[in-house]
Design a protein around this motif. Structure first.
Motif, PDB file in Angstrom:
ATOM      1  N   TYR B  84       0.814  -1.213   0.000  1.00 53.07           N
ATOM      2  CA  TYR B  84       0.000   0.000   0.000  1.00 53.07           C
ATOM      3  C   TYR B  84       0.848   1.263   0.000  1.00 53.07           C
ATOM      4  CZ  TYR B  84      -3.991  -2.983   0.327  1.00 53.07           C
ATOM      5  OH  TYR B  84      -4.937  -3.921   0.036  1.00 53.07           O
ATOM      6  N   GLN B  88       0.777   4.171  -2.893  1.00 49.22           N
ATOM      7  CA  GLN B  88       0.627   5.601  -2.620  1.00 49.22           C
ATOM      8  C   GLN B  88       1.732   6.416  -3.255  1.00 49.22           C
ATOM      9  OE1 GLN B  88      -0.152   7.192   1.394  1.00 49.22           O
ATOM     10  NE2 GLN B  88      -0.894   5.150   1.799  1.00 49.22           N
ATOM     11  N   VAL B 110     -12.649  11.407  -7.129  1.00 47.86           N
ATOM     12  CA  VAL B 110     -11.309  11.887  -6.779  1.00 47.86           C
ATOM     13  C   VAL B 110     -11.036  11.604  -5.305  1.00 47.86           C
ATOM     14  CG1 VAL B 110      -9.817  13.915  -6.704  1.00 47.86           C
ATOM     15  CG2 VAL B 110     -11.376  13.610  -8.612  1.00 47.86           C
ATOM     16  N   GLY B 111     -12.081  11.649  -4.494  1.00 48.50           N
ATOM     17  CA  GLY B 111     -11.911  11.402  -3.066  1.00 48.50           C
ATOM     18  C   GLY B 111     -11.753   9.928  -2.707  1.00 48.50           C
ATOM     19  N   PHE B 112     -11.962   9.055  -3.665  1.00 49.90           N
ATOM     20  CA  PHE B 112     -11.946   7.609  -3.375  1.00 49.90           C
ATOM     21  C   PHE B 112     -10.592   7.139  -2.838  1.00 49.90           C
ATOM     22  CE2 PHE B 112     -11.279   3.201  -4.861  1.00 49.90           C
ATOM     23  CZ  PHE B 112     -12.312   2.567  -4.191  1.00 49.90           C
ATOM     24  N   GLY B 113      -9.510   7.576  -3.506  1.00 53.36           N
ATOM     25  CA  GLY B 113      -8.163   7.183  -3.069  1.00 53.36           C
ATOM     26  C   GLY B 113      -7.858   7.634  -1.655  1.00 53.36           C
ATOM     27  N   GLU B 115      -9.867   8.419   0.673  1.00 55.64           N
ATOM     28  CA  GLU B 115     -10.745   7.694   1.598  1.00 55.64           C
ATOM     29  C   GLU B 115     -10.123   6.349   1.955  1.00 55.64           C
ATOM     30  OE1 GLU B 115     -14.510   7.353  -0.442  1.00 55.64           O
ATOM     31  OE2 GLU B 115     -15.422   8.920   0.761  1.00 55.64           O
ATOM     32  N   ASN B 116      -9.581   5.680   0.929  1.00 58.58           N
ATOM     33  CA  ASN B 116      -9.016   4.349   1.151  1.00 58.58           C
ATOM     34  C   ASN B 116      -7.825   4.363   2.084  1.00 58.58           C
ATOM     35  OD1 ASN B 116     -10.846   3.084  -0.466  1.00 58.58           O
ATOM     36  ND2 ASN B 116      -9.566   3.205  -2.295  1.00 58.58           N
ATOM     37  N   ILE B 117      -7.023   5.453   2.017  1.00 55.71           N
ATOM     38  CA  ILE B 117      -5.831   5.464   2.856  1.00 55.71           C
ATOM     39  C   ILE B 117      -6.107   6.141   4.193  1.00 55.71           C
ATOM     40  CG2 ILE B 117      -4.144   5.229   1.006  1.00 55.71           C
ATOM     41  CD1 ILE B 117      -3.830   8.200   0.918  1.00 55.71           C
ATOM     42  N   GLY B 118      -7.385   6.409   4.456  1.00 57.52           N
ATOM     43  CA  GLY B 118      -7.752   6.898   5.784  1.00 57.52           C
ATOM     44  C   GLY B 118      -7.411   8.354   6.050  1.00 57.52           C
ATOM     45  N   THR B 119      -7.500   9.196   5.023  1.00 64.05           N
ATOM     46  CA  THR B 119      -7.254  10.625   5.201  1.00 64.05           C
ATOM     47  C   THR B 119      -8.450  11.249   5.923  1.00 64.05           C
ATOM     48  OG1 THR B 119      -6.268  10.481   3.016  1.00 64.05           O
ATOM     49  CG2 THR B 119      -6.534  12.685   3.907  1.00 64.05           C
ATOM     50  N   PRO B 120      -8.205  12.168   6.895  1.00 62.65           N
ATOM     51  CA  PRO B 120      -9.333  12.817   7.569  1.00 62.65           C
ATOM     52  C   PRO B 120     -10.203  13.612   6.580  1.00 62.65           C
ATOM     53  CG  PRO B 120      -7.255  13.349   8.640  1.00 62.65           C
ATOM     54  CD  PRO B 120      -6.912  12.584   7.424  1.00 62.65           C
ATOM     55  N   ILE B 124      -9.408  15.460   2.912  1.00 57.40           N
ATOM     56  CA  ILE B 124      -9.861  14.885   1.641  1.00 57.40           C
ATOM     57  C   ILE B 124     -10.369  15.995   0.742  1.00 57.40           C
ATOM     58  CG2 ILE B 124     -11.534  13.366   0.508  1.00 57.40           C
ATOM     59  CD1 ILE B 124     -11.513  11.562   2.876  1.00 57.40           C
ATOM     60  N   MET B 164      -3.947  11.274  -4.032  1.00 54.32           N
ATOM     61  CA  MET B 164      -3.233  10.433  -3.077  1.00 54.32           C
ATOM     62  C   MET B 164      -1.815  10.946  -2.859  1.00 54.32           C
ATOM     63  SD  MET B 164      -4.667   6.800  -4.382  1.00 54.32           S
ATOM     64  CE  MET B 164      -3.905   5.867  -3.074  1.00 54.32           C
TER      65      MET B 164
END
Lengths: 267, 284
Positions: B84, B88, B110-113, B115-120, B124, B164
């Motif tokens: 992972y 990134q 665009v926010g999907f990536g 979201e996956n890596i746990g960005t607040p 995002i 990302m």
């Protein structure tokens, strides 16, 4: 021709109903469905009608949009109505030729019709005021407790939203394949049911093949963007209860209690 | 150590029959050596089946090397704990713009990536705005991807990767399914990212015209790097390129033919302006 189908019948408007949290709307719709199946007496009926009318008014969605949902079930409504009307035994109301309409039959039929119609209108208020994305988000959050019994809630919600994204693409593709097959002499229009169904095979096979290819590509693209299931994911649009949601919860519970109390006094 | 370092990289596709016995082995990457420095714009050229896409998938840890080593940003792609982190560091854009957009609204995709890596959540939104502005798609943030043109969709896909915050973006034939306008749009966006944000770009393509502005070019054939150098150097070897089933840009071809007819032109002319200058020079 297939391109005209629009999915999800969301009607954009700036109304208090649109602004509600999708979870609140799901809960309220549940309460409403329970109420139309367990009420008794004309007063309760009036309460339900008033509540529904109020919500429709607040939602700013034209009433004709709600009625549109009824069109598809007109046949079922008529059929079920007639069956109920004539087949229920009881005190005779009218009788002509060999058919008898009983007092109970008339009551059952009208009750059933009213329930079906109110059910469709009530649920379409929810689908008309909630975007498909909000709806899947709401479902995911509402079903979260099910995770404890190993129901893959996040995966189901993800599948739903991906399906929503790909339906227009697949419809377009069906259109393309149809035209390609028609250009080579395929006939989708004429013949009976069996012939028509058979004619669908050269349409469905390429469509399925392409759908699998797309699914494979998409899975790769999702992996490349670090997707690894619901664990440790944050939300871009987290669901948050506002005051209006709390008020709605209170109102809908009071409403349900009122309907239940009215069962005791069947005016 | 270079940013990307491939040493003796081998990848074999193993074909099995229904019982799982090995039926055949296809070597897609054959002892590949390749280095990329941070901030460069690299083009990888090759015809179909040259192994260039297989190589791209290694950079993103979607495929694992059968032999040899590959380091991306100092991380070994064979190490599954780092998968992972590698994804990134090196984001990937694919060929078909339709099949890599997940959400039904541009900004949510665009926010999907992130979201996956746990960005607040707040971050995002910042990242989504930054990346959509960087590719010039901010005005379309609330549109449905279905209503966009191919070039616009591909720019959304690039924004999705940018969000990302990768050090490097790999584009696997990003323009193959686009019309000429869409192609220009996407390339302009990629060059912009390379220049203003210093993102390392690895562009995998078989369109010669797209390679002209790259810093360095690798030509692949049969899983090996067969040529490398700057675009001028590569395109001066018209005959060698043809051996590897590649065409040169039309202008370069014209200059090459003129030269063979006896005009004293220099090698490696890439653009129309260069050719005009050269002819001008000869005439005076």
């Amino acid at each position: 021709m297939l391109r005209e189908i629009t999915l999800g019948q969301y009607y954009p408007a700036d109304s208090p109903i649109h602004k509600l949290d999708p979870r609140t709307k799901l809960f309220t719709t549940m309460i409403y469905i329970i109420s139309i199946f367990c009420f008794k007496g004309p007063v309760a009926f009036a309460v339900i009608t008033a509540a529904l009318a109020m919500v429709i008014y607040l939602s700013k969605v034209p009433f004709s949009y709600m009625v549109r949902g009824l069109k598809t079930i007109v046949f079922i409504l008529i059929f079920a109505g007639i069956l109920n009307l004539f087949m229920t035994p009881g005190r005779e109301l009218v009788s002509f030729w060999k058919l008898t309409i009983s007092y109970e039959g008339a009551k059952n039929a009208s009750l059933m019709l009213f329930r079906m119609i109110y059910l469709i209108i009530g649920t379409s208020v929810m689908t008309l005021t909630t975007t498909p994305n909000q709806l899947t988000d709401g479902l995911e959050a509402a079903l979260k407790p099910m995770k404890k019994i190993k129901v893959p809630v996040h995966e189901i919600a993800m599948m739903m939203s991906i399906a929503l994204r790909f339906i227009p693409i697949l419809i377009e593709e069906t259109d393309k394949i149809m035209k390609a097959q028609m250009a080579r002499g395929a006939d989708f229009e004429s013949g009976g049911l069996i012939k028509k169904t058979k004619a669908m095979i050269p349409l469905l096979v390429p469509l399925f093949v392409s759908a699998f290819r797309r699914a494979n590509d998409l899975a790769l693209a999702m992996e490349a963007r670090c997707y690894s299931g619901g664990e440790g994911r944050t939300k871009m649009l987290p669901l948050k209860y506002e005051n209006r949601d709390r008020i709605t919860y209170v109102i809908s519970i009071v409403y349900l209690v009122a309907i239940c109390v009215l069962r005791r006094f069947p005016f | 150590m270079s940013f990307i370092e491939a040493k003796d990289l081998v990848h074999e596709y193993i074909m099995r029959d229904e019982e799982g016995n090995v039926e055949g082995v296809q070597v897609a990457l054959d002892h590949l050596d390749l280095n990329v420095e941070q901030g460069q714009f690299i083009a990888v050229l090759g015809h179909n089946g040259s192994g260039k896409s297989t190589f791209a998938k290694h950079l993103n840890a979607l495929l694992m090397p059968s032999e040899g080593t590959l380091y991306v940003g100092g991380m070994d792609v064979s190490d599954e704990n780092l998968t992972y982190d590698i994804r990134q560091t090196a984001g990937m854009v694919f060929q078909n713009p339709d099949n890599q957009i997940i959400a039904s609204v541009v900004q949510e995709d665009v926010g999907f990536g992130p979201e996956n890596i746990g960005t607040p959540t707040e971050e995002i939104w910042e990242r989504v705005e930054k990346s959509l502005r960087a590719v010039g798609m901010w005005a379309y943030r609330e549109h449905s991807p279905n209503r966009l043109s191919g070039g616009q969709k591909q720019r959304v896909a690039i924004a999705g990767v940018m969000a990302m915050e990768p050090k490097c973006i790999i584009l696997d034939e990003p323009t193959a399914m686009l019309d000429p306008d869409g192609r220009k749009e996407v390339l302009a966006a990629v060059h912009e990212l390379n220049k203003t944000k210093g993102v390392t770009i690895i562009l995998i393509t078989h369109y010669m015209e797209e390679v002209v502005d790259a810093d360095y070019v690798y030509v692949m054939d049969k899983g090996k790097v067969v040529m490398e150098g700057n675009p001028t150097g590569i395109f001066s070897q018209v005959e060698t390129l043809k051996e590897h089933h590649l065409d040169v840009p039309q202008i370069t071809m014209l200059a090459h033919e003129l030269k063979q007819e006896g005009l004293p032109l220099r090698d490696g002319i890439l653009t129309r302006e260069e050719l005009i200058q050269e002819i001008d020079r000869i005439c005076h």
